[in-house]
Write an enzyme that holds these catalytic residues in place. Structure first.
Site, PDB file in Angstrom:
ATOM      1  N   GLU A   1      54.343  32.999  10.382  1.00  0.00           N
ATOM      2  CA  GLU A   1      53.821  31.835   9.655  1.00  0.00           C
ATOM      3  C   GLU A   1      54.478  31.653   8.294  1.00  0.00           C
ATOM      4  O   GLU A   1      54.754  30.522   7.878  1.00  0.00           O
ATOM      5  CB  GLU A   1      52.306  32.018   9.484  1.00  0.00           C
ATOM      6  CG  GLU A   1      51.586  30.829   8.929  1.00  0.00           C
ATOM      7  CD  GLU A   1      50.085  31.105   8.812  1.00  0.00           C
ATOM      8  OE1 GLU A   1      49.480  30.617   7.852  1.00  0.00           O
ATOM      9  OE2 GLU A   1      49.545  31.824   9.678  1.00  0.00           O
ATOM     10  N   ASP A   2      54.753  32.759   7.567  1.00  0.00           N
ATOM     11  CA  ASP A   2      55.158  32.663   6.154  1.00  0.00           C
ATOM     12  C   ASP A   2      56.588  33.097   5.863  1.00  0.00           C
ATOM     13  O   ASP A   2      56.996  33.106   4.703  1.00  0.00           O
ATOM     14  CB  ASP A   2      54.208  33.495   5.286  1.00  0.00           C
ATOM     15  CG  ASP A   2      52.788  32.943   5.296  1.00  0.00           C
ATOM     16  OD1 ASP A   2      52.638  31.746   5.569  1.00  0.00           O
ATOM     17  OD2 ASP A   2      51.847  33.715   5.048  1.00  0.00           O
TER      18      ASP A   2
END
Length: 725
Positions: A93-94
């Protein structure tokens, strides 16, 4: 798992994440093989490198958050794949890392877990709420493949709540509300009591900080005197067990703050009423002893009638088992006692996590909790498949997470568990969706009962079905369970599609009549060519779109007949020869009657094709049809069928002398002529005159005329006007 104070729990931004990783690996070494601990260590190195340069809002390195999530799961004694996935849960996600890279480095199982927890960041959503709902839907699909996904997500949310105080106030409130509405109930549904309590108390502190502080201070002031009472009662309970020759451990417990607050709000209690309840848990060696201890407790103190619950014979949906009783103790204090075995106590605290936490002591209780959790996730999948969109799905899940249950019996003696407030319709759909769709009535304890009747624990319910019966949209007003509401909507959509196709066929045939053709007589190849030109998948889909008002029947008829005209060029004379569409009033949701003018059988009417609503019928005198004057292609030539059945709403305004009993006289007159009153409003005017606006059901204009004639002879009635727009 120790629970920190929500208002003072903050981690040091300068904490050394390398030392935390060492502590984690040392802790995991107590129950993991060295090779598994090494995999966790490798995941830490990979995650620290991937998150290099990233910080949390508190200023600490980002990797400290995944390490804290992994520690929470370690305390649940989850397997090494879960711990590795927890350390890597934000990598997809990051960071630029992708799922395939994780699969190559740590295996497909870990990659699937990480992907299941990751949010959908590449998609655009209309609102934050829609994004959250779609992310939750994605997580449920991942849960269905591996239940550990939700455990990682709960641990992630738990650590985020412990560090929520660095967030701005508006974000704190949003996250806290979501935690209380979704994640704490999920923890309860999975039986993870320790996580649920901490999420609830921290959510309470973040959402209502002032109320939390006031309640916490009140409890602190009374803590000393309560401790003495708890100690004294615990000694009496323990002494009575010894006297009866039974072995058991007595533990005094206190209600947590969110539980106290909820009970004060829902039951309108003050603090003294709630805090006057003392809780005790008695843990024994086997089930037989549980029931013997219950008898001993009832001999020691008087039990309160109706407050004895046997969750051992009938476990809760999350696998929880225990005997509950409420006693009247010394000085008339209320004592709540829970009696359970050690295995039941483990499941009560750890729930589904007990499947891993006590794997080396595998037992029926932990296996049942795991099986029930999987059954619940399977139910969520059914909801997801039938829900119209993510927002509808998440609302259904919220309904499904209501904690209170009732237990009712089928005629064969099987037990069904339903949420409190569930109705006969909910029971029917709990048995099977086909039973729900076809139900027309029910026998509750051998008495004929309406479908909207609320059920109570211990009742026996038998559903009466009929071939060809269909769900009623009104059921949505009283159905409680998510399964019933979703199934009803799904069935109504199917019915609407079938009704729309039937209406579309009638409308197209009506237009083809003007061209001296019929749909059934058209060559197959000609129909296939028309479908291709119109961009329709098949004839059924095309007719459905016509019935729903998304396509004009005249244009579709032209294409099907091979005439390449547009609606404006259609000869008026040919249109005039088209057969009129007859309206029965029983067409269902694809023919609707305008609420502005309330047409009834016998009225002159006009119809308009409206996108998504099918054909809307208006009274010919309705003022609202002016907007359609310049859209002749939307006009549908309609007439009432000779034999119409059913009741149609109509609105009348009755000017009366404003005196005592006038409304009763008017209502009695209408009721006496077999007309049902649906709504009444009264508007006082000048002097002694009032206008009563009544919405009532009539069969046709003749029925309405009879009602109006009878009303006009009443002495108090001055004038009657029918409202038509």
């Amino acid at each position: 798992m120790a629970r920190p104070d929500p208002l003072s729990s903050q981690e040091s931004p300068t904490a050394d994440h390398a030392s935390k990783a060492v502590e984690l690996c040392a802790f995991l070494g107590d129950y993991m093989d060295p090779s598994q601990v090494e995999a966790v260590r490798e995941a830490y190195r990979f995650g620290a490198e991937a998150h290099e340069g990233q910080s949390r809002m508190s200023g600490e390195p980002y990797i400290t958050h995944p390490l804290a999530v992994a520690r929470i799961l370690g305390e649940m004694r989850l397997d090494h794949q879960s711990i590795v996935a927890a350390i890597l849960h934000d990598v997809i996600e990051d960071t630029p890392m992708v799922k395939d890279q994780l699969a190559e480095r740590f295996g497909e199982e870990v990659a699937e877990l990480v992907d299941g927890v990751s949010k959908l960041t590449q998609m655009d959503f209309k609102s934050k709420a829609e994004a959250q709902a779609e992310n939750f839907r994605k997580m449920v699909l991942a849960m269905s493949r591996d239940i550990r996904v939700i455990l990682i997500k709960l641990a992630d949310r738990l650590h985020n709540m412990r560090t929520i105080w660095v967030m701005p106030a508006h974000k704190r409130r949003r996250i806290a509300r979501e935690t209380l509405e979704i994640y704490a109930p999920i923890a309860q549904r999975l039986g993870i009591n320790s996580v649920r309590i901490e999420l609830e108390d921290m959510g309470f502190a973040a959402l209502y900080p002032m109320r939390y502080r006031v309640l916490k201070e009140k409890i602190r002031r009374q803590h000393g005197s309560r401790r003495e009472i708890v100690s004294k009662v615990a000694e009496e309970l323990q002494a009575r067990l010894v006297e009866a020759g039974l072995e058991g451990e007595v533990i005094g417990r206190e209600k947590h703050l969110w539980s106290i607050y909820q009970k004060m709000r829902s039951k309108q209690y003050n603090f003294a009423d709630i805090f006057d309840v003392y809780g005790f848990r008695i843990i024994v060696d086997n089930v037989d002893t549980c029931y013997r201890v219950l008898g001993v407790m009832h001999n020691l103190y008087k039990p309160k009638p109706g407050r004895i619950k046997d969750y051992i014979a009938i476990p809760k949906v999350n696998g929880y088992q225990s005997l509950h009783t409420t006693l009247v103790g010394p000085r008339r204090i209320r004592i709540e006692v829970q009696i359970r075995t050690a295995d039941m106590d483990r499941v009560a605290e750890a729930g589904i996590a007990a499947h891993w936490l006590y794997k080396e002591q595998a037992n029926t209780a932990t296996s049942n909790a795991h099986a029930r959790a999987r059954e619940w996730v399977k139910g969520l999948l059914d909801l997801q498949r039938n829900a119209g969109n993510s927002m509808e799905f998440i609302e259904n899940v919220k309904v499904d997470l209501l904690p209170d249950e009732i237990y009712v019996f089928t005629p064969s003696g099987d037990i069904l568990q339903l949420p409190r407030g569930a109705t006969v319709v909910d029971f029917a759909y709990a048995v099977h969706s086909d039973i729900g769709d076809a139900c027309i009535a029910a026998m509750v304890d051998h008495r004929l009962t309406p479908l909207r009747t609320g059920l109570e624990t211990g009742q026996t319910v038998e559903i009466i079905t009929a071939p060809g019966a269909k769900p009623n949209p009104a059921w949505l007003d009283f159905a409680v369970t998510a399964k019933a509401r979703t199934a009803i909507r799904h069935s109504l959509k199917r019915l609407k599609g079938a009704e729309a196709a039937d209406l579309g066929r009638r409308l197209v045939n009506q237009s083809l009549e003007a061209l001296s053709q019929r749909l059934e007589d058209l060559p197959e190849q000609q129909v296939l060519d028309a479908l291709e030109q119109l961009g329709a998948d098949d004839l059924q889909a095309l007719l459905e779109e016509v019935g729903l008002g998304r396509r004009m029947p005249w244009l579709v008829a032209q294409r099907l007949s091979g005439i390449a005209l547009v609606p404006e060029q259609a000869p008026e004379t040919e249109r005039g020869r088209a057969q009129q569409l007859t309206v029965r009033g029983t067409e269902g949701t694809v023919v609707t009657f305008a609420g502005c003018c309330h047409p009834i059988p016998g009225d002159p009417i006009v119809g308009f094709a409206t996108a998504g609503r099918g054909v809307v019928i208006h009274h010919e005198d309705c003022k609202n049809i002016r907007e359609y004057r310049n859209q002749p292609e939307k006009w549908i030539d309609v007439q009432w069928e000779k034999d119409t059945h059913g009741e149609f709403p109509v609105v009348i305004a009755v000017d009366v002398v404003n005196k005592r009993g006038v409304l009763a006289d008017v209502a009695a007159t209408i009721s006496g002529l077999e007309s049902n009153i649906e709504a009444v409003t009264i508007e006082e005017r000048e002097g002694m005159i009032a206008t009563i606006r009544i919405t009532m059901g009539v069969r046709d204009r003749v029925h309405l005329a009879r009602v109006l004639r009878r009303l006009r002879v009443l002495n108090s009635v001055l004038r009657i006007v029918r409202r038509k727009g």
